[in-house]
Scaffold this motif. Structure first.
Motif, short mmCIF file in Angstrom:
data_model
loop_
_atom_site.label_atom_id
_atom_site.label_comp_id
_atom_site.label_asym_id
_atom_site.label_seq_id
_atom_site.Cartn_x
_atom_site.Cartn_y
_atom_site.Cartn_z
N LEU A 1 -5.16 1.37 -8.27
CA LEU A 1 -6.18 1.17 -7.27
C LEU A 1 -7.32 0.38 -7.88
O LEU A 1 -7.53 0.38 -9.08
N ARG B 1 0.84 -1.19 0.00
CA ARG B 1 0.00 0.00 0.00
C ARG B 1 0.88 1.24 0.00
O ARG B 1 1.93 1.27 0.62
N THR C 1 -9.22 -2.07 -12.53
CA THR C 1 -8.05 -1.44 -11.93
C THR C 1 -7.71 -0.17 -12.69
O THR C 1 -7.71 -0.17 -13.92
N ALA D 1 -6.69 2.78 -0.19
CA ALA D 1 -7.19 2.30 -1.48
C ALA D 1 -6.12 2.28 -2.56
O ALA D 1 -6.32 1.74 -3.63
N LEU D 2 -4.96 2.87 -2.27
CA LEU D 2 -3.91 3.03 -3.27
C LEU D 2 -2.82 1.97 -3.10
O LEU D 2 -2.36 1.73 -2.00
N ASN D 3 -2.42 1.38 -4.20
CA ASN D 3 -1.34 0.39 -4.19
C ASN D 3 -0.18 0.90 -5.02
O ASN D 3 -0.37 1.48 -6.10
N HIS E 1 -8.83 9.76 -3.20
CA HIS E 1 -8.87 8.42 -2.61
C HIS E 1 -8.14 8.43 -1.27
O HIS E 1 -7.17 9.16 -1.09
#
Length: 73
Positions: free
Chosen positions: A18, A4, A24, A69-71, A65
């Motif tokens: 995300l 993350r 995606t 929620a963010l990768n 966001h």
């Protein structure tokens, strides 16, 4: 497992992806938002304790966001 963004501290210019209802999305963090703002007519609630990250997707859209929620790409 993806890391993350919030694990390392999200920052301007960081690329990532995300999960959204349609699949995606890939994009770049433009700003860490720590106060309320409006994006596309929607109010985004943000604070220093609960920031939102303004992300510009590769298709040109912009959205806010939460860090969870963010990768990282």
């Amino acid at each position: 497992m993806s890391r993350r963004w919030c694990d390392e501290g999200s920052e301007k210019g960081r690329r990532g992806h995300l999960e959204i209802p349609g699949g995606t999305a890939h994009g770049t963090v433009e700003k860490k938002q720590t106060s309320d703002t409006t994006i596309k007519g929607h109010t985004v609630r943000a604070s220093k304790d609960e920031p939102q990250f303004i992300v510009k997707s590769d298709n040109g859209g912009k959205a806010a966001h939460k860090a969870g929620a963010l990768n990282k790409a």
